[in-house]
Scaffold this motif. Structure first.
Motif, PDB file in Angstrom:
ATOM      1  N   ASP A 162     -33.961   8.709   3.391  1.00  0.00           N
ATOM      2  CA  ASP A 162     -34.898   9.812   3.820  1.00  0.00           C
ATOM      3  C   ASP A 162     -34.188  10.951   4.475  1.00  0.00           C
ATOM      4  N   ASP A 163     -34.217  12.118   4.140  1.00  0.00           N
ATOM      5  CA  ASP A 163     -33.581  13.364   4.591  1.00  0.00           C
ATOM      6  C   ASP A 163     -34.084  13.818   5.998  1.00  0.00           C
ATOM      7  N   ILE A 164     -33.428  13.359   7.103  1.00  0.00           N
ATOM      8  CA  ILE A 164     -33.690  13.854   8.260  1.00  0.00           C
ATOM      9  C   ILE A 164     -33.762  15.459   8.818  1.00  0.00           C
ATOM     10  N   LYS A 165     -32.271  15.930   8.304  1.00  0.00           N
ATOM     11  CA  LYS A 165     -32.202  17.172   8.365  1.00  0.00           C
ATOM     12  C   LYS A 165     -31.137  17.604   6.974  1.00  0.00           C
ATOM     13  N   CYS A 166     -31.649  18.502   6.420  1.00  0.00           N
ATOM     14  CA  CYS A 166     -30.716  18.942   5.295  1.00  0.00           C
ATOM     15  C   CYS A 166     -30.499  20.329   5.197  1.00  0.00           C
ATOM     16  N   ALA A 167     -29.308  21.016   5.596  1.00  0.00           N
ATOM     17  CA  ALA A 167     -29.154  22.680   5.890  1.00  0.00           C
ATOM     18  C   ALA A 167     -27.975  22.993   4.613  1.00  0.00           C
TER      19      ALA A 167
END
Length: 56
Positions: A44-49
């Protein structure tokens, strides 16, 4: 292959690869001539910037 990083430590490179299945991943690694693999599957992506919060 989406991303490739040259890193320090016990490994030389970190590759970000998206493949259809394990056979497709194996084919990609053979084409690249990879001799040793340590894989991680991200669930899963928790935070992707894609941008950095830079101030000028």
């Amino acid at each position: 292959m989406q991303e490739c990083f040259s890193v320090t430590g016990d490994i030389d490179y970190v590759l970000k690869v998206v493949s259809r299945d394990l056979q497709a991943l194996s084919n990609i690694l053979q084409i690249l001539g990879v001799s040793k693999v340590h894989s991680n599957i991200f669930l899963d992506d928790i935070k992707c910037a894609s941008t950095l919060p830079l101030e000028l």
